[in-house]
Design a protein around this motif. Structure first.
Motif, short mmCIF file in Angstrom:
data_model
loop_
_atom_site.label_atom_id
_atom_site.label_comp_id
_atom_site.label_asym_id
_atom_site.label_seq_id
_atom_site.Cartn_x
_atom_site.Cartn_y
_atom_site.Cartn_z
N VAL A 38 -9.85 -3.32 3.46
CA VAL A 38 -10.70 -3.83 2.38
C VAL A 38 -10.30 -5.25 1.97
O VAL A 38 -11.16 -6.14 1.89
N PRO A 39 -9.02 -5.55 1.69
CA PRO A 39 -8.68 -6.95 1.38
C PRO A 39 -9.01 -7.91 2.51
O PRO A 39 -9.51 -9.02 2.26
N ALA A 40 -8.75 -7.50 3.77
CA ALA A 40 -9.05 -8.38 4.90
C ALA A 40 -10.53 -8.70 4.95
O ALA A 40 -10.93 -9.84 5.25
N LEU A 41 -11.38 -7.73 4.68
CA LEU A 41 -12.82 -7.95 4.68
C LEU A 41 -13.26 -8.79 3.49
O LEU A 41 -14.03 -9.75 3.63
N VAL A 42 -12.76 -8.45 2.29
CA VAL A 42 -13.20 -9.13 1.07
C VAL A 42 -12.79 -10.60 1.06
O VAL A 42 -13.55 -11.46 0.62
N PHE A 43 -11.59 -10.92 1.56
CA PHE A 43 -11.18 -12.32 1.60
C PHE A 43 -12.15 -13.15 2.44
O PHE A 43 -12.51 -14.27 2.07
N GLY A 44 -12.60 -12.60 3.57
CA GLY A 44 -13.57 -13.31 4.39
C GLY A 44 -14.91 -13.44 3.72
O GLY A 44 -15.56 -14.49 3.78
#
Length: 386
Positions: free
Chosen positions: A136-142
């Protein structure tokens, strides 16, 4: 010498220096905590039984908390150096940031609680919790960076009060989600090559296969995002402003939207092309080194990819930091979103002292914790490993 220090500590120079510092902190966070996120995302898929999953967890278990330092430093630097950006971003991306925070909370809880009970259902639950805490963080940062390139719907009134006029689901637009895929695939690649470096046997071979898949997804998504920026996303162009040394006032400028403006920087400054070339070239090297069973070199190449992608976004946006889609003149940029000159000078002095300490500490920790983690080690040290 006095003239050099006067130039170095001038307001206009410090504004650029802090743009560079925050870029360095983002790259440091992506390289160190990025492989933690990637490993967490891969945990349920590369670990086929409890012992293999414990091996994967113990690859990052001793270092993930230290890697969070870069995330904390980055957030603190934005708060101190770019307070309008910090305030506006937390207003506009509030739900997305809370979602990311809740997902990241699952990481320490998952690491500490997973092995408290031998029940397979308990452990499987926390394995998927660690997956959520990584993916989730990896996706949201992008997604956040994708929306910066599209422009964020906010504006300032005459008293410089910020108003966000968008919603959470507006962030989940096609281009933002594509940028999320770029980020997620990039960090999965980074985590997979790190697992290939730190494990042996079947886990290592599965990690190698995942590196090849993640590289393909990343290259395709990164190329598509660049094409989309060229033909489908309006950029922002600074038409007039108060000056590089003027007091910070986001409304003291004129900004126009212009198709292809984000890529105009590369025509004016061809050396900036090194950033996207590092992204594509580094990905090719990651695949090559991974297939040749040289994951150490692959990890270095993967770090180059992360730096290249972050620099590509930064170069494309410069001098903008947070463009406004609802009122382009309210866009925040390097020259009008910073703290006072005195604040930047004090922060510069503190950073010059403490950033090398963080780098030295990080290097020392990883030098002491190098080597592979195996199933035999997990069995032999059952009481002291995750």
């Amino acid at each position: 010498m006095a003239e050099f220090f006067a130039f170095l500590l001038s307001y206009e120079t410090l504004r650029v220096i802090w743009w560079l510092f925050i870029g360095i902190l983002l790259i440091g966070f992506a390289i160190t905590d990025g492989f933690d996120l990637g490993v967490g995302t891969l945990l349920p898929f590369l670990g086929r039984n409890d012992e293999e999953r414990r091996v994967i967890i113990n690859v990052v278990g001793p270092t993930w908390e230290g890697n969070q330092v870069w995330f904390i430093l980055g957030g603190g630097a934005v708060f101190a150096a770019w307070p309008p950006v910090y305030a506006t971003a937390f207003s506009g991306f509030f739900i997305a940031l809370i979602l990311t925070l809740f997902a990241m909370i699952l990481r320490p809880v998952g690491f500490d609680y997973r092995s408290k009970l031998p029940d397979p259902r308990w452990r499987n639950f926390w394995d998927w919790g660690l997956f959520v805490g990584g993916a989730v963080p990896a996706l949201v940062f992008g997604v956040a960076f994708g929306n910066l390139l599209r422009g964020v719907p906010f504006h300032f009134d005459a008293d410089l009060r910020a108003y966000y006029t968008g919603g959470f689901f507006g962030l989940l637009n096609p281009f933002g989600l594509l940028a999320g895929v770029v980020s997620l695939s990039m960090l999965v690649m980074h985590g997979a090559v790190y697992l290939q470096l730190r494990t042996e046997g079947e886990i290592q071979q599965r990690a190698r296969q995942m590196v090849a898949l993640a590289v393909k997804v990343f290259v395709g998504a990164f190329a598509l995002a660049g094409l989309w920026l060229l033909i489908g996303v309006d950029g922002y162009r600074l038409d007039s402003f108060a000056g590089v040394a003027a007091p910070s006032n986001p409304l003291a400028k004129t900004v126009v939207r212009d198709g292809g403006a984000w890529l105009a920087q590369y025509g004016q400054h061809p050396w900036m092309l090194l950033a996207p070339l590092a992204g594509f070239g580094g990905a090719a090297l990651v695949w090559l080194f991974s297939q040749r069973q040289q994951p150490g070199r692959g990890f270095i190449a993967s770090s180059l990819v992360l730096a290249g992608v972050i620099l590509t976004a930064g170069f494309s946006l410069f001098p903008f930091i947070m463009p406004s889609s609802s009122d382009p003149n309210s866009s925040l940029m390097v020259w009008d979103a910073t703290s006072s000159h005195l604040t930047l000078k004090w922060m510069f002095g503190v950073t010059v002292v403490f950033l090398p300490i963080v780098l030295a500490y990080t290097t020392w920790v990883f030098s002491k914790l190098r080597g592979t983690v195996t199933v035999a080690q997990v069995r032999a040290a059952d009481k002291v490993m995750y």
